[in-house]
Design an enzyme around this catalytic site. Structure first.
Site, PDB file in Angstrom:
ATOM      1  N   CYS A 160      -8.379  31.071  27.528  1.00 59.07           N
ATOM      2  CA  CYS A 160      -7.320  31.141  26.519  1.00 59.07           C
ATOM      3  C   CYS A 160      -7.179  29.789  25.804  1.00 59.07           C
ATOM      4  CB  CYS A 160      -6.014  31.598  27.166  1.00 59.07           C
ATOM      5  SG  CYS A 160      -4.821  32.278  25.986  1.00 59.07           S
TER       6      CYS A 160
ATOM      7  N   HIS B  30      -7.329  36.575  30.054  1.00 57.62           N
ATOM      8  CA  HIS B  30      -7.049  35.985  31.370  1.00 57.62           C
ATOM      9  C   HIS B  30      -7.740  36.803  32.461  1.00 57.62           C
ATOM     10  CE1 HIS B  30      -4.052  32.929  30.244  1.00 57.62           C
ATOM     11  NE2 HIS B  30      -3.755  33.769  29.260  1.00 57.62           N
TER      12      HIS B  30
ATOM     13  N   GLU C 195      -8.075  36.111  35.481  1.00 63.88           N
ATOM     14  CA  GLU C 195      -7.477  35.885  36.792  1.00 63.88           C
ATOM     15  C   GLU C 195      -6.356  36.855  37.138  1.00 63.88           C
ATOM     16  OE1 GLU C 195      -5.214  33.168  33.923  1.00 63.88           O
ATOM     17  OE2 GLU C 195      -7.252  33.942  34.179  1.00 63.88           O
TER      18      GLU C 195
ATOM     19  N   SER D 244      10.529  27.774  62.782  1.00 67.92           N
ATOM     20  CA  SER D 244      11.488  28.754  62.264  1.00 67.92           C
ATOM     21  C   SER D 244      11.140  30.173  62.682  1.00 67.92           C
ATOM     22  CB  SER D 244      11.535  28.682  60.739  1.00 67.92           C
ATOM     23  OG  SER D 244      10.322  29.159  60.176  1.00 67.92           O
ATOM     24  N   GLY D 245       9.872  30.413  63.025  1.00 68.43           N
ATOM     25  CA  GLY D 245       9.427  31.759  63.340  1.00 68.43           C
ATOM     26  C   GLY D 245       8.790  32.464  62.171  1.00 68.43           C
ATOM     27  N   GLY D 246       8.802  31.830  60.982  1.00 66.92           N
ATOM     28  CA  GLY D 246       8.109  32.385  59.830  1.00 66.92           C
ATOM     29  C   GLY D 246       6.609  32.179  59.957  1.00 66.92           C
ATOM     30  N   VAL D 247       5.860  32.767  59.037  1.00 66.93           N
ATOM     31  CA  VAL D 247       4.401  32.716  59.148  1.00 66.93           C
ATOM     32  C   VAL D 247       3.874  31.296  58.984  1.00 66.93           C
ATOM     33  CG1 VAL D 247       4.028  33.247  56.695  1.00 66.93           C
ATOM     34  CG2 VAL D 247       2.246  33.771  58.363  1.00 66.93           C
ATOM     35  N   ASP D 248       4.512  30.469  58.153  1.00 64.82           N
ATOM     36  CA  ASP D 248       4.012  29.112  57.934  1.00 64.82           C
ATOM     37  C   ASP D 248       4.149  28.255  59.185  1.00 64.82           C
ATOM     38  OD1 ASP D 248       3.579  29.960  55.361  1.00 64.82           O
ATOM     39  OD2 ASP D 248       5.321  28.935  54.519  1.00 64.82           O
ATOM     40  N   SER D 249       5.362  28.161  59.721  1.00 68.64           N
ATOM     41  CA  SER D 249       5.566  27.304  60.891  1.00 68.64           C
ATOM     42  C   SER D 249       4.885  27.881  62.129  1.00 68.64           C
ATOM     43  CB  SER D 249       7.064  27.090  61.155  1.00 68.64           C
ATOM     44  OG  SER D 249       7.698  28.278  61.573  1.00 68.64           O
ATOM     45  N   SER D 250       4.789  29.206  62.222  1.00 67.88           N
ATOM     46  CA  SER D 250       4.115  29.821  63.369  1.00 67.88           C
ATOM     47  C   SER D 250       2.617  29.540  63.336  1.00 67.88           C
ATOM     48  CB  SER D 250       4.368  31.333  63.378  1.00 67.88           C
ATOM     49  OG  SER D 250       5.739  31.625  63.497  1.00 67.88           O
TER      50      SER D 250
END
Length: 528
Positions: free
Chosen positions: A90, A178, A180, A232-238
């Site tokens: 673009c 685009h 993507e 925290s138990g979220g996917v990132d910190s786990s």
């Protein structure tokens, strides 16, 4: 192959120069889907800097500016002499055309926004396996008036004669659409052609390769020192906990601060899962009373967030000193945070790069400076979908890997108005029913988020021939790819009926269930 640099960091095979497009991150994600490592950098990166990075290919993103505007952002013209393949998307295509001697003008009466069928004139090279007539996503008000010397047309649309162009000898390519975005049906075929065939990139950006590299880098950085992680138990910190456990074992200590605003059964599940099942050292901190006391009489949502964040910092500081000393703090910073902090966005009026404040990681973004931690951020190269893949490969169960997003302040911002223990218990029970029924219907993984909201009003009802005056519960379910935009989920009527009947009959203090059918925008996913 993407080789490590002298500091052990992997060098990108593809770099995306960002001219302010809302899709720049998406381009990087699509390139990574071809198993090739890519990064987003500022458009003002010099040719010398790029030469040192030694990428196999360069992509110029779209952007909100016009190339002929006074303060239009431009790349270093010396880029065209690096001998590296370039794909302009673009605005990136228009800039390529202009800098190499062509002409761009306003597409008076011919601007294209939305879907358009692509007519392929040359099906080889960049457009190999791109079907003639396939849908591509257009979003441009300018168009190419004249091609530079050596360029040829590859494709056109009804309103755009030069929809795809190329200088085949120099390996310069431009597309006015685009590729993507998901609306471009053959967009990934085009991206693969550029990345794998034209640039010759090796497909070495794999989940297992990342894990091996990250483990080695953490071991090198940390040595024998101790690391603290706020879990925290979220996917990132786990995922981060599992990765650090693999890298440094018992040198890792996780701190789980229970502020009292989690969903029903979650604190117990997390402690059993991490501490007992996987032998990850987790220190449980019960701070429920401290947090609920701080929120007494508070109704404004921003005040609630600030109070919860401030109290979290205080608890974290106290407990880290008690459990320490620690040399390193592990944070689940992801690549979108890195991009924002680098300021690759562009002000279309001035052409200047705009630094955007980095997102604070879950509850720990404002930690006091006197804690003097060094940071460990092994996930900082990854997008959210890549984190899920890493977590899965490390052995995280699907119930965590595919867990719906949950706000840092928890249920405190799903209770409108003042937060009390009575309201928390009511909302926990209602929220559990929502999640149970959606799981039982087999729809949990088809929905981005599904939860209950407690309103600060009461409504009249009749139960057992008796008048009731109780709280209403709002059912909020949305579908989304990334959370940036979302549409309300069209749940089956019988499912909504089961959820409503169970909540009204099983949750004390509730006599009405309503459905939020607002998309984002104009609404947000959370109510506060």
């Amino acid at each position: 192959m993407s080789q490590p640099s002298s500091d052990g960091q992997r060098q990108p095979a593809i770099v995306i120069l960002d001219f302010g497009s809302q899709y720049s991150e998406l381009i990087a994600r699509r390139v990574r889907e071809t198993e090739v490592f890519s990064v987003v950098i500022g458009y003002s990166t010099t040719a010398d800097e790029l030469r040192r990075m030694a990428p196999k290919g360069i992509i110029l993103s779209g952007g909100p500016s016009s190339v002929y505007a006074e303060h239009a952002p431009v790349c270093d013209p010396a880029i065209w002499d690096l001998g590296i393949p370039v794909l302009g998307v673009c605005y990136g295509m228009q800039l390529m055309v202009q800098q190499l001697g062509g002409a761009v003008e306003a597409a008076t009466g011919k601007a294209e926004y939305g879907k358009a069928p692509l007519e392929v004139d040359d099906p080889t090279d960049l457009l190999n396996n791109v079907e003639n007539g396939s849908t591509m996503w257009m979003s441009h008000g300018d168009s190419v008036k004249a091609l530079p010397e050596g360029f040829v047309r590859l494709a056109h649309t009804a309103n755009t004669p030069e929809a795809a162009v190329a200088n085949l000898e120099r390996k310069f390519y431009g597309v006015q659409f685009h590729p993507e975005v998901v609306h471009s049906t053959c967009g990934m075929a085009l991206i693969r052609n550029f990345v794998n065939h034209i640039c010759g990139c090796e497909q070495d950006w794999t989940t297992n390769a990342f894990i091996d590299e990250a483990v080695a880098l953490v071991r090198e950085q940390v040595g024998q020192k101790r690391v603290l992680l706020a879990l925290s138990g979220g996917v990132d910190s786990s995922t981060l906990a599992f990765l650090l456990k693999k890298a440094i074992g018992d040198q890792l200590t996780c701190m789980f601060i229970d502020q009292g605003f989690m969903r029903k059964g979650e604190p117990e599940f997390l402690m059993e899962f991490f501490d007992q099942k996987f032998n990850i050292n987790v220190e449980y901190i019960n701070a429920r009373k401290r947090f609920i006391d701080k929120l007494k009489g508070i109704t404004d949502p921003e005040d609630k967030r600030k109070i919860i964040g401030t109290e979290f910092i205080r608890v974290f500081e106290e407990e880290s000193k008690r459990l320490g000393p620690f040399d390193y703090l592990a944070q689940g910073t992801l690549y979108p945070d890195v991009i924002e902090s680098a300021g690759t966005n562009v002000d279309p009026k001035t052409g200047e790069r705009v630094a955007v404040k980095i997102k604070s990681h879950h509850n720990v973004g404002g930690l006091p400076k006197d804690l003097r931690f060094k940071l460990v951020e092994p996930l900082r190269k990854l997008f959210k979908d890549e984190v899920r893949k890493v977590g899965r490969n490390l052995g995280l169960p699907e119930e965590i890997v595919r867990r719906h997003p949950f706000p840092g302040p928890g249920l405190a911002i799903r209770i409108l108005g003042e937060v009390t223990d009575e309201k928390l218990n009511c909302l926990r029970d209602a929220d559990l029913i929502v999640r149970e029924e959606i799981r039982d219907a087999g729809l949990y993984h088809d929905i981005w988020q599904a939860f209950a909201v407690l309103l600060p009003v009461r409504s009249v009802g009749v139960m057992g021939d008796q008048r009731t005056y109780a709280w209403p519960i709002v059912l909020r379910c949305v579908s989304s790819e990334d959370g940036m935009t979302a549409d309300w989920s069209r749940l089956p009527y019988d499912l909504m009926e089961r959820i409503s009947n169970r909540i009204v009959n099983e949750v004390k203090g509730v006599n009405r269930v309503v459905m939020d059918i607002t998309s984002k925008p104009p609404g947000t996913i959370e109510w506060e």
